[in-house]
Design a protein around this motif. Structure first.
Motif, short mmCIF file in Angstrom:
data_model
loop_
_atom_site.label_atom_id
_atom_site.label_comp_id
_atom_site.label_asym_id
_atom_site.label_seq_id
_atom_site.Cartn_x
_atom_site.Cartn_y
_atom_site.Cartn_z
N VAL A 50 0.78 -1.31 -0.03
CA VAL A 50 -0.14 -0.10 -0.08
C VAL A 50 0.98 1.15 -0.04
CG1 VAL A 50 -1.86 1.27 1.33
CG2 VAL A 50 -1.78 -1.20 1.09
N GLY A 73 -6.12 -7.38 4.56
CA GLY A 73 -5.89 -6.27 4.90
C GLY A 73 -5.18 -5.92 6.36
N GLU A 127 -11.60 -1.17 -1.00
CA GLU A 127 -11.91 -0.09 -0.08
C GLU A 127 -12.53 -1.09 1.37
OE1 GLU A 127 -14.87 2.72 -1.28
OE2 GLU A 127 -13.70 3.36 -2.84
N ARG A 130 -9.77 -1.59 3.80
CA ARG A 130 -9.27 -0.53 4.59
C ARG A 130 -9.40 -0.47 5.94
NH1 ARG A 130 -9.80 4.28 -0.18
NH2 ARG A 130 -9.03 2.75 -1.89
N ASP A 134 -6.96 4.84 7.17
CA ASP A 134 -6.64 4.79 5.81
C ASP A 134 -7.13 6.05 5.09
OD1 ASP A 134 -5.00 2.62 6.08
OD2 ASP A 134 -6.63 1.16 5.43
N VAL A 139 -6.44 5.01 -3.17
CA VAL A 139 -5.08 4.62 -2.32
C VAL A 139 -4.48 3.78 -3.07
CG1 VAL A 139 -4.22 3.42 -0.32
CG2 VAL A 139 -6.24 4.92 -0.34
#
Length: 185
Positions: A50, A73, A127, A130, A134, A139
């Protein structure tokens, strides 16, 4: 009298330029894959690299590594330090970094910035993965494994080969609806 635009020994033409551009994009894909494979040496469960963009910064210096995350994530490591784990000297990936040190986060950041400045595009971090804190909106991330999926499959499924060539997607999960893998470098 020579034409002012043809004075060079070998003037460029669009066909040559297009061929060089495609070669450069192919090399960018290979470098994105090198970054992904290097991260995977230390974090085999990694799925996403990321990044974040400082929109107040200069285009040449506005991209930063944020974290490495797994397929759910969860953060495996962040980039608060300027050092990453070192590759063993015998690892074949180490030689591909040439004069760059893949354990130096500043040098890794430079490589990622150069990929972006040369026209490469990153996927959007999904999304639904996240966490609080974040960024919202775009992103950027690099997909690191076949467990990683893009935020939106159709973002880069346009028929425009130029868009597909610019997407830096070293790995990707299979597309659920068609059962085919996303574009790989």
């Amino acid at each position: 009298m020579t034409h002012p635009h043809t004075d060079s020994a070998r003037p460029a033409d669009l066909a040559s330029w297009t061929m060089m551009l495609r070669a450069q994009r192919g090399a960018a894909q290979e470098i994105a894959r090198l970054v992904a494979d290097t991260v995977l040496v230390h974090f085999p469960e990694a799925a996403y690299f990321v990044l974040w963009i400082d929109y107040d910064g200069d285009l040449a210096t506005d991209l930063f590594p944020e974290s490495v995350r797994d397929a759910q994530g969860q953060i495996l490591t962040d980039f608060d330090s300027s050092r990453l784990p070192s590759l063993p000297a015998t690892d074949p990936l180490r030689a591909r970094w040439g004069g760059y040190d893949p354990a130096d986060a500043v040098q890794v950041r430079h490589v990622l910035r150069s990929l972006r400045l040369s026209g490469g595009e990153f996927d959007n971090f999904p999304e639904d993965l996240r966490r609080d804190g974040d960024d919202e909106g775009y992103v950027p991330c690099l997909l690191l494994s076949p467990q990683a999926r893009p935020d939106r499959w159709d973002t880069w499924d346009a028929e425009d080969d130029d868009d597909r060539e610019r997407l830096l997607r070293p790995y990707s999960a299979q597309r659920p609806s068609s059962g085919t893998a996303g574009p790989e470098a």
